[in-house]
Design a protein around this motif. Structure first.
Motif, PDB file in Angstrom:
ATOM      1  N   THR A 284      -8.381  -9.692   5.438  1.00 36.49           N
ATOM      2  CA  THR A 284      -7.411  -9.190   5.123  1.00 36.49           C
ATOM      3  C   THR A 284      -6.290  -9.734   6.944  1.00 36.49           C
ATOM      4  OG1 THR A 284      -8.333  -7.060   4.091  1.00 36.49           O
ATOM      5  CG2 THR A 284      -6.047  -6.808   5.439  1.00 36.49           C
TER       6      THR A 284
ATOM      7  N   ALA B 163      -5.169 -13.295   5.849  1.00 36.10           N
ATOM      8  CA  ALA B 163      -4.490 -13.442   4.678  1.00 36.10           C
ATOM      9  C   ALA B 163      -2.907 -13.255   5.075  1.00 36.10           C
ATOM     10  CB  ALA B 163      -4.583 -12.710   3.599  1.00 36.10           C
TER      11      ALA B 163
ATOM     12  N   ASN C 259       0.427 -15.490   5.661  1.00 41.01           N
ATOM     13  CA  ASN C 259       0.973 -15.563   3.786  1.00 41.01           C
ATOM     14  C   ASN C 259       2.256 -15.756   4.390  1.00 41.01           C
ATOM     15  OD1 ASN C 259       2.505 -14.067   1.899  1.00 41.01           O
ATOM     16  ND2 ASN C 259       3.230 -13.090   2.920  1.00 41.01           N
TER      17      ASN C 259
ATOM     18  N   THR D 161      -5.407  -3.591  -6.476  1.00 42.37           N
ATOM     19  CA  THR D 161      -4.611  -4.860  -6.636  1.00 42.37           C
ATOM     20  C   THR D 161      -3.481  -5.080  -7.262  1.00 42.37           C
ATOM     21  OG1 THR D 161      -6.784  -5.743  -6.909  1.00 42.37           O
ATOM     22  CG2 THR D 161      -4.736  -7.170  -7.804  1.00 42.37           C
TER      23      THR D 161
ATOM     24  N   LEU E 227       0.309 -11.965  -4.801  1.00 40.03           N
ATOM     25  CA  LEU E 227      -0.789 -11.485  -3.639  1.00 40.03           C
ATOM     26  C   LEU E 227      -0.411  -9.805  -4.158  1.00 40.03           C
ATOM     27  CD1 LEU E 227      -1.102 -12.244  -0.826  1.00 40.03           C
ATOM     28  CD2 LEU E 227       0.852 -11.402  -0.101  1.00 40.03           C
ATOM     29  N   PRO E 228      -1.970  -9.277  -4.083  1.00 41.95           N
ATOM     30  CA  PRO E 228      -3.293 -10.518  -3.760  1.00 41.95           C
ATOM     31  C   PRO E 228      -3.460 -10.887  -5.653  1.00 41.95           C
ATOM     32  CG  PRO E 228      -3.772  -8.597  -4.457  1.00 41.95           C
ATOM     33  CD  PRO E 228      -2.558  -8.026  -4.385  1.00 41.95           C
TER      34      PRO E 228
ATOM     35  N   SER F 231      -9.983 -11.168  -6.821  1.00 43.80           N
ATOM     36  CA  SER F 231     -10.104  -9.434  -6.673  1.00 43.80           C
ATOM     37  C   SER F 231     -10.994  -9.112  -7.535  1.00 43.80           C
ATOM     38  CB  SER F 231      -9.696  -8.807  -6.768  1.00 43.80           C
ATOM     39  OG  SER F 231      -8.593  -8.566  -7.906  1.00 43.80           O
TER      40      SER F 231
ATOM     41  N   ASP G  40      -3.158 -15.664  -0.793  1.00 45.20           N
ATOM     42  CA  ASP G  40      -3.459 -14.438  -2.396  1.00 45.20           C
ATOM     43  C   ASP G  40      -4.800 -15.037  -2.504  1.00 45.20           C
ATOM     44  OD1 ASP G  40      -0.772 -14.853  -2.822  1.00 45.20           O
ATOM     45  OD2 ASP G  40      -0.938 -15.766  -4.073  1.00 45.20           O
TER      46      ASP G  40
ATOM     47  N   LEU H 165      -6.505 -12.821   0.483  1.00 51.41           N
ATOM     48  CA  LEU H 165      -6.342 -11.625   0.535  1.00 51.41           C
ATOM     49  C   LEU H 165      -7.237 -10.214  -1.121  1.00 51.41           C
ATOM     50  CD1 LEU H 165      -4.987  -8.266   1.168  1.00 51.41           C
ATOM     51  CD2 LEU H 165      -2.899  -8.485   0.207  1.00 51.41           C
ATOM     52  N   GLY H 166      -7.289 -11.044  -1.859  1.00 54.94           N
ATOM     53  CA  GLY H 166      -8.173 -11.020  -3.659  1.00 54.94           C
ATOM     54  C   GLY H 166      -9.822  -9.916  -3.145  1.00 54.94           C
TER      55      GLY H 166
END
Length: 249
Positions: free
Chosen positions: A55, A58, A62, A126, A146-147, A152, A197, A200-201
């Motif tokens: 996290t 990301a 970003n 998500t 994002l994400p 995810s 993206d 974070l996913g």
């Protein structure tokens, strides 16, 4: 957009990490399928270290120059839809391993329950982040970058697979992440997502699944646990795949 982005990600991170105050919890055991190796689970804080690191990464990259320069190198304008399937491949692999007799941590009903909760909550979180963060995709299709939803779900699936086989077949357990990484790469190669993206996913998918497994004792009901009459196995053939439930008489 950036302010809203930071607020939503930090709220999610803090709400997840705050649960670490529970410390270690006693594992519930059963004599049929579940192995109790130590009697205690690692604290949730330890389980969340890697997702939190992802996290932070990301957030760091970003909309950065690095991310914008990286995307053209990875983008191959692929048109394949294989990433629609690779995101769920670890779940299919879990049932296949069950059918082949590989020992797992949980009974098939508990596996299904944990997988369902993991995928459902991952999808909900998500989607909520996508709508509120409002980041444009690299191909300009919309502002729901994002994400990465595919990523995810792929990492949620892979983490379910890992949790089920980490103590019995460690090498097999980690293999699910190859599909998750492939899914993340394909989302970028198709110009659907930026690097942050998919990072974070992956964090969302892993964190939600680890939380589900950490708290699975709260929904431990299993009507099939003591019955050997019910058999749940995957079915493949003739270009079709699925599952069937058989009852022994």
């Amino acid at each position: 957009m950036k302010t809203k982005h930071l607020i939503f990600i930090l709220i999610w991170s803090l709400s997840t990490f705050s649960l670490s105050g529970q410390g270690s919890m006693e594992m519930e055991t059963d004599t049929l399928e579940k192995r109790d190796l130590s009697g205690n689970q690692p604290s949730l804080a330890k389980k969340m270290i890697f997702p939190m690191a992802l996290t932070g990464t990301a957030l760091l990259i970003n909309n950065s120059t690095y991310e914008k320069e990286l995307q053209p190198r990875i983008n191959k304008n692929l048109s394949t839809n294989i990433d629609d399937y690779t995101r769920f491949a670890p779940i299919a692999g879990m049932y296949l391993a069950d059918g082949l007799g590989v020992q797992a941590e949980n009974h098939w009903f508990d596996q299904t329950k944990n997988a369902a909760f993991s995928l459902l909550f991952t999808q909900l979180i998500t989607t909520g982040l996508k709508v509120n963060i409002d980041k444009e995709r690299p191909n300009g299709a919309n502002n729901e970058a994002l994400p990465s939803g595919h990523t995810s779900l792929a990492f949620a699936s892979a983490t379910v697979f890992y949790e089920e086989f980490k103590n019995t077949e460690p090498l097999l357990a980690y293999s699910g992440y190859t599909f998750a990484l492939a899914t993340a790469y394909l989302r970028m190669a198709k110009n659907k997502h930026w690097f942050s993206d998919v990072i974070l996913g992956s964090a969302v998918g892993m964190a939600i699944t680890k939380l589900v497994y950490h708290l699975d004792h709260l929904f431990a009901w299993n009507p099939f646990l003591k019955s050997e009459r019910f058999v749940f196995t995957p079915s493949f053939g003739s270009g079709r795949s699925g599952f069937y439930l058989a009852i022994r008489f």
